[in-house]
Design a protein around this motif. Structure first.
Motif, PDB file in Angstrom:
ATOM      1  N   GLU A  45       0.829  -1.204   0.000  1.00 58.82           N
ATOM      2  CA  GLU A  45       0.000   0.000   0.000  1.00 58.82           C
ATOM      3  C   GLU A  45       0.867   1.259   0.000  1.00 58.82           C
ATOM      4  O   GLU A  45       0.521   2.279  -0.601  1.00 58.82           O
ATOM      5  CB  GLU A  45      -0.907  -0.013   1.234  1.00 58.82           C
ATOM      6  CG  GLU A  45      -1.984   1.049   1.202  1.00 58.82           C
ATOM      7  CD  GLU A  45      -3.044   0.808   2.265  1.00 58.82           C
ATOM      8  OE1 GLU A  45      -2.686   0.252   3.331  1.00 58.82           O
ATOM      9  OE2 GLU A  45      -4.203   1.157   2.026  1.00 58.82           O
ATOM     10  N   GLU A  46       2.028   1.146   0.676  1.00 57.78           N
ATOM     11  CA  GLU A  46       2.945   2.288   0.705  1.00 57.78           C
ATOM     12  C   GLU A  46       3.839   2.336  -0.534  1.00 57.78           C
ATOM     13  O   GLU A  46       4.715   3.197  -0.637  1.00 57.78           O
ATOM     14  CB  GLU A  46       3.814   2.211   1.977  1.00 57.78           C
ATOM     15  CG  GLU A  46       3.007   2.469   3.240  1.00 57.78           C
ATOM     16  CD  GLU A  46       3.716   1.975   4.511  1.00 57.78           C
ATOM     17  OE1 GLU A  46       4.867   1.503   4.415  1.00 57.78           O
ATOM     18  OE2 GLU A  46       3.077   2.040   5.585  1.00 57.78           O
ATOM     19  N   LEU A  73      -0.537  -4.510  -6.462  1.00 59.57           N
ATOM     20  CA  LEU A  73      -1.048  -3.606  -5.428  1.00 59.57           C
ATOM     21  C   LEU A  73      -0.020  -2.521  -5.108  1.00 59.57           C
ATOM     22  O   LEU A  73      -0.366  -1.361  -4.869  1.00 59.57           O
ATOM     23  CB  LEU A  73      -1.407  -4.389  -4.152  1.00 59.57           C
ATOM     24  CG  LEU A  73      -2.548  -5.417  -4.285  1.00 59.57           C
ATOM     25  CD1 LEU A  73      -2.692  -6.235  -2.995  1.00 59.57           C
ATOM     26  CD2 LEU A  73      -3.869  -4.739  -4.625  1.00 59.57           C
ATOM     27  N   LEU A  82      -0.082   0.137  -7.676  1.00 63.25           N
ATOM     28  CA  LEU A  82      -1.251   1.010  -7.506  1.00 63.25           C
ATOM     29  C   LEU A  82      -1.230   1.784  -6.183  1.00 63.25           C
ATOM     30  O   LEU A  82      -2.035   2.681  -5.988  1.00 63.25           O
ATOM     31  CB  LEU A  82      -2.526   0.159  -7.548  1.00 63.25           C
ATOM     32  CG  LEU A  82      -2.849  -0.537  -8.867  1.00 63.25           C
ATOM     33  CD1 LEU A  82      -3.996  -1.507  -8.677  1.00 63.25           C
ATOM     34  CD2 LEU A  82      -3.198   0.504  -9.936  1.00 63.25           C
ATOM     35  N   HIS A  83      -0.333   1.402  -5.265  1.00 63.05           N
ATOM     36  CA  HIS A  83      -0.346   1.978  -3.906  1.00 63.05           C
ATOM     37  C   HIS A  83      -1.724   1.835  -3.276  1.00 63.05           C
ATOM     38  O   HIS A  83      -2.201   2.744  -2.603  1.00 63.05           O
ATOM     39  CB  HIS A  83       0.018   3.471  -3.911  1.00 63.05           C
ATOM     40  CG  HIS A  83       1.444   3.759  -4.201  1.00 63.05           C
ATOM     41  ND1 HIS A  83       2.199   4.620  -3.453  1.00 63.05           N
ATOM     42  CD2 HIS A  83       2.256   3.293  -5.168  1.00 63.05           C
ATOM     43  CE1 HIS A  83       3.423   4.688  -3.952  1.00 63.05           C
ATOM     44  NE2 HIS A  83       3.472   3.879  -4.993  1.00 63.05           N
ATOM     45  N   GLU A  84      -2.368   0.746  -3.515  1.00 62.66           N
ATOM     46  CA  GLU A  84      -3.747   0.634  -3.029  1.00 62.66           C
ATOM     47  C   GLU A  84      -4.051  -0.795  -2.602  1.00 62.66           C
ATOM     48  O   GLU A  84      -3.823  -1.735  -3.357  1.00 62.66           O
ATOM     49  CB  GLU A  84      -4.711   1.041  -4.141  1.00 62.66           C
ATOM     50  CG  GLU A  84      -6.149   1.056  -3.661  1.00 62.66           C
ATOM     51  CD  GLU A  84      -7.125   1.176  -4.820  1.00 62.66           C
ATOM     52  OE1 GLU A  84      -7.668   2.271  -4.990  1.00 62.66           O
ATOM     53  OE2 GLU A  84      -7.314   0.179  -5.546  1.00 62.66           O
ATOM     54  N   VAL A  85      -4.555  -0.952  -1.386  1.00 61.86           N
ATOM     55  CA  VAL A  85      -4.996  -2.270  -0.934  1.00 61.86           C
ATOM     56  C   VAL A  85      -6.412  -2.113  -0.376  1.00 61.86           C
ATOM     57  O   VAL A  85      -6.606  -1.623   0.726  1.00 61.86           O
ATOM     58  CB  VAL A  85      -4.057  -2.859   0.141  1.00 61.86           C
ATOM     59  CG1 VAL A  85      -4.561  -4.231   0.595  1.00 61.86           C
ATOM     60  CG2 VAL A  85      -2.630  -2.984  -0.400  1.00 61.86           C
ATOM     61  N   SER A  86      -7.383  -2.506  -1.148  1.00 67.58           N
ATOM     62  CA  SER A  86      -8.772  -2.426  -0.687  1.00 67.58           C
ATOM     63  C   SER A  86      -9.027  -3.604   0.253  1.00 67.58           C
ATOM     64  O   SER A  86      -8.267  -4.575   0.263  1.00 67.58           O
ATOM     65  CB  SER A  86      -9.714  -2.509  -1.884  1.00 67.58           C
ATOM     66  OG  SER A  86      -9.562  -3.795  -2.474  1.00 67.58           O
ATOM     67  N   SER A 113      -8.931  -6.716  -1.713  1.00 74.22           N
ATOM     68  CA  SER A 113      -7.579  -7.206  -2.057  1.00 74.22           C
ATOM     69  C   SER A 113      -6.906  -7.797  -0.827  1.00 74.22           C
ATOM     70  O   SER A 113      -6.209  -8.818  -0.918  1.00 74.22           O
ATOM     71  CB  SER A 113      -6.700  -6.077  -2.580  1.00 74.22           C
ATOM     72  OG  SER A 113      -7.361  -5.350  -3.564  1.00 74.22           O
TER      73      SER A 113
END
Ligand code: ADP
Ligand code: ASP
Ligand code: MG
Length: 472
Positions: free
Chosen positions: A56-57, A108, A111-115, A118
């Protein structure tokens, strides 16, 4: 039979699991085989969360490094427990699972993104591989076992990271896919903690949720007993990480077990009790290192041997919110407005107390605290106190013996009590106090209610042993 993370932490632990399962099967010749539910290998879920956080980071390299270390650990355990073509097959399945996971985590990180969705996909890998390894290990020990993907069995809603089972859909899958295996005399092995939506999207039931999986599956199969195999001898009179030498509670009522689990006794996920209650199935908590010990048996009614409390529990790091009506008195409708705010932000409240003009509540989930406070401020003054804790004394005897309450308050002498509450069930009393006072409070309560007259020497023996261990 559910085996937790420490019970499947390494090859030796998994060998112990195999012998426990074998014994259970031998004990009931002709009956359906036990169904085995396993957690991820000890510590793996924490590592997977760490990998997701790094992704995420945007730290893709560090995230995949965490996963590479996990691959090696799993391959080593898998190799130690199998041989020949079964080993080759198992190791390649483990590698395949992690290759897929590394691809996902890499994406992920880009994208720097963890929903939450995910995150569930990442975390599920732990139980998918552990269950494959345990199934293969049982087969290697000549126990007829099959791996079953838990995501084809446990059907859940779409609340990612805290999904709830659809019991009727799950019951249908269990009777179609799982019951026939057990009836054939084969041991079905599945991962706990994980499920899938009706569309097949992976979900998880929340931390510690493998206990819940076992109870869900057990209820659907209407088993004789749900066994929670863990690293302690049962439900203890207090958290062993806080109180030295708590005793095992041999019998517990469902309601008592629920209160203890809800207020911090980590050995049992609180939701475990729900499917057990609805089918009236006993739950037994047992130690996989000491399988001959009887453990704790939890049933609908449990006669308390002597007077006194059943156990004490604590939930640390909670936040107290004081909400004071800006009108003179509590106008009618005030409580409704207060609780509507918590409902809107899907935040559970644990302890509630009221005075004439104010309500105090505790929450442990502070993710939406800021929004909650903003909304409450529309009609109330709000004060926040973090770093608090709940200490909960539990026992059916609290209904009948009023001295238990006064003894507990006396034991807590000079520890500032922020809130005190007893609900209608009258089987528990909760004290809210500073987190920094928890060890003292738990120690004093335990001493007051559970210390046998002759324990003094035992305590010193234990201290000596502890000190010796520390020195060595
Ligand atoms: P598992 O991996 O088997 O699910 P957990 O770590 O989730 O095991 O739960 C077992 C741990 O719960 C014990 O090692 C103990 O430290 C902790 N625990 C906290 N309170 C209690 C209690 N009242 N009785 C037993 N164990 C407790
Ligand atoms: N592995 C999951 C966790 O650590 C589920 C469990 O062990 O019960 O939360
Ligand atoms: Mg657990």
């Amino acid at each position: 039979m559910k085996f937790g993370g420490s019970s499947v932490a390494d090859a030796d632990a998994i060998k112990r699991v195999a012998s426990i399962v074998e014994r259970q099967q031998g004990r009931r010749a002709g009956a359906p085989s036990p169904v085995v539910v396993v957690s991820a290998l000890g510590g793996v879920t924490d590592r997977l969360i760490e990998a997701a956080r790094l992704a995420e980071e945007g730290h893709g390299v560090r995230a995949t490094a965490v996963l590479h270390a996990l691959v090696e650990r799993h391959v080593a355990v898998a190799s130690a427990l199998t041989d020949g073509s079964a080993q080759a097959q198992l190791v390649s399945k483990v590698r395949e699972e992690f290759d897929e996971l590394i691809g996902l985590v890499h994406a992920l990180a880009v994208l720097h993104e963890v929903s939450p969705r995910s995150l569930d996909a990442v975390l599920a890998a732990g139980e998918v591989v552990s269950s494959r390894i345990v199934a293969a290990a049982l087969s290697h020990q000549n126990i007829s076992a099959v791996w079953i993907d838990a995501r084809t069995i446990v059907v859940t809603d779409v609340e990612h990271t805290a999904a709830l089972p659809d019991m009727s859909a799950t019951r249908e899958r269990v009777s179609r896919l799982l019951a026939p295996v057990a009836e054939r005399g084969e041991v079905a092995v599945l991962g706990g903690f994980i499920g899938a939506t009706p569309n097949g999207v992976t979900t998880t039931l929340g931390r510690g949720g493998s206990d819940y999986s076992a109870a869900i599956v057990g209820a659907c199969l209407n088993v004789d007993e749900i066994q929670i195999w863990t690293d302690v001898d049962g439900m203890l009179t207090a958290d062993p990480r806080i109180v030295p030498q708590p005793a095992v509670v041999p019998r517990l009522a469902f309601a008592e077990a629920f209160e203890l689990a809800y207020f911090g006794a980590k050995v049992l996920h609180p939701s475990t009790i729900l499917p057990a209650v609805s089918n009236n199935i006993p739950v037994r908590i047992v130690n996989s290192r000491r399988p001959d010990n009887p453990g704790t048996l939890i049933t609908a009614d449990a006669r308390q041997a002597a007077g006194g409390l059943t156990a004490i529990a604590c939930k640390r790091d909670v936040t107290v919110i004081d909400i004071t009506s800006t009108r003179m008195l509590m106008a009618h409708g005030f409580l409704r407005r207060v609780f509507e705010v918590f409902e809107r932000f899907k935040t559970a409240v644990d302890v509630v107390t009221t005075s004439e003009v104010s309500v105090s509540v505790t929450v442990d989930d502070v993710r939406r605290l800021e929004a909650i406070v903003d909304n409450l401020k529309n009609f109330a003054e709000v004060g926040i106190e973090p770093e608090m804790a709940i200490v909960c004394i539990v026992g059916e005897n609290l209904r009948s013996d009023s001295t238990l309450f006064s003894r507990s308050v006396t034991a807590l002498d000079r520890i500032p009590l922020r809130l005190v509450s007893q609900a209608a069930s009258r089987r528990n009393i909760t004290f809210v106090l500073r987190d920094s006072d928890v060890t003292t409070a738990m120690g004093r309560l335990h001493e007051e209610f559970f210390r046998p007259a002759n324990e003094h020497d035992g305590y010193h023996e234990a201290t000596k042993h502890h000190e010796a261990t520390m020195e060595s």
